[in-house]
Design a protein around this motif. Structure first.
Motif: not given
Length: 158
Positions: A32, A102, A107-110, A133, A131, A93, A40
């Protein structure tokens, strides 16, 4: 093709496991942090052992999992020459499916997709959402944080 699908699904699950680490940190967090700033995304090309964007850590992961794929193909008696492509693509993201849970993950979704293509046009792709970071070593040291969306276990394209 069924055994090739099994290899792709196993690779997908191994990739999100907490044992998938780089220098002691969770590999997804490292990737990431290395992702292409515009898209991204990180792509690991397993047949040639190279990553896009290239970096020592991402290239090492592409080689590591490329070795696993070559060993699995040898066990299946599937010549490497029959493969057109084998890649791991991680879009960070990414928009998650509405039903992604979750379960305490941060964190951000992937979206991680493992895709294999044979020269005869047959393909298999398996996807998993989760998810994470970007890697600061103190945050993701050897642990996984991913959710599972029903129906994200994978499927056959053709």
């Amino acid at each position: 093709m069924g055994k090739l699908h099994h290899v792709a699904a196993g690779l997908r699950d191994a990739f999100v496991a907490r044992e998938n680490d780089v220098r002691g940190s969770w590999a997804l967090g490292i990737l990431y942090a290395l992702a292409d700033p515009e898209s991204n995304t990180v792509v690991l090309r397993l047949l040639d052992g190279q990553a896009v964007p290239a970096s020592p850590d991402a290239d090492a992961l592409a080689r590591k999992y490329g070795d696993h794929v070559r060993a699995a193909l040898a066990k299946l008696a599937l010549p490497l020459e029959r493969m057109a492509a084998a890649e791991v693509r991680i879009a960070f993201d990414a928009a998650p499916p509405a039903n992604l849970q979750r379960f305490g993950a941060v964190g951000d979704p992937y979206r991680l997709t493992v895709a294999f293509a044979l020269r005869d046009g047959r393909e298999a792709a398996f996807t998993r959402y989760g998810f994470c970071l970007p890697e600061p070593p103190y945050r993701f040291a050897k642990r996984a944080c991913h959710g599972v969306a029903p129906g994200s276990e994978g499927g056959i394209l053709r």
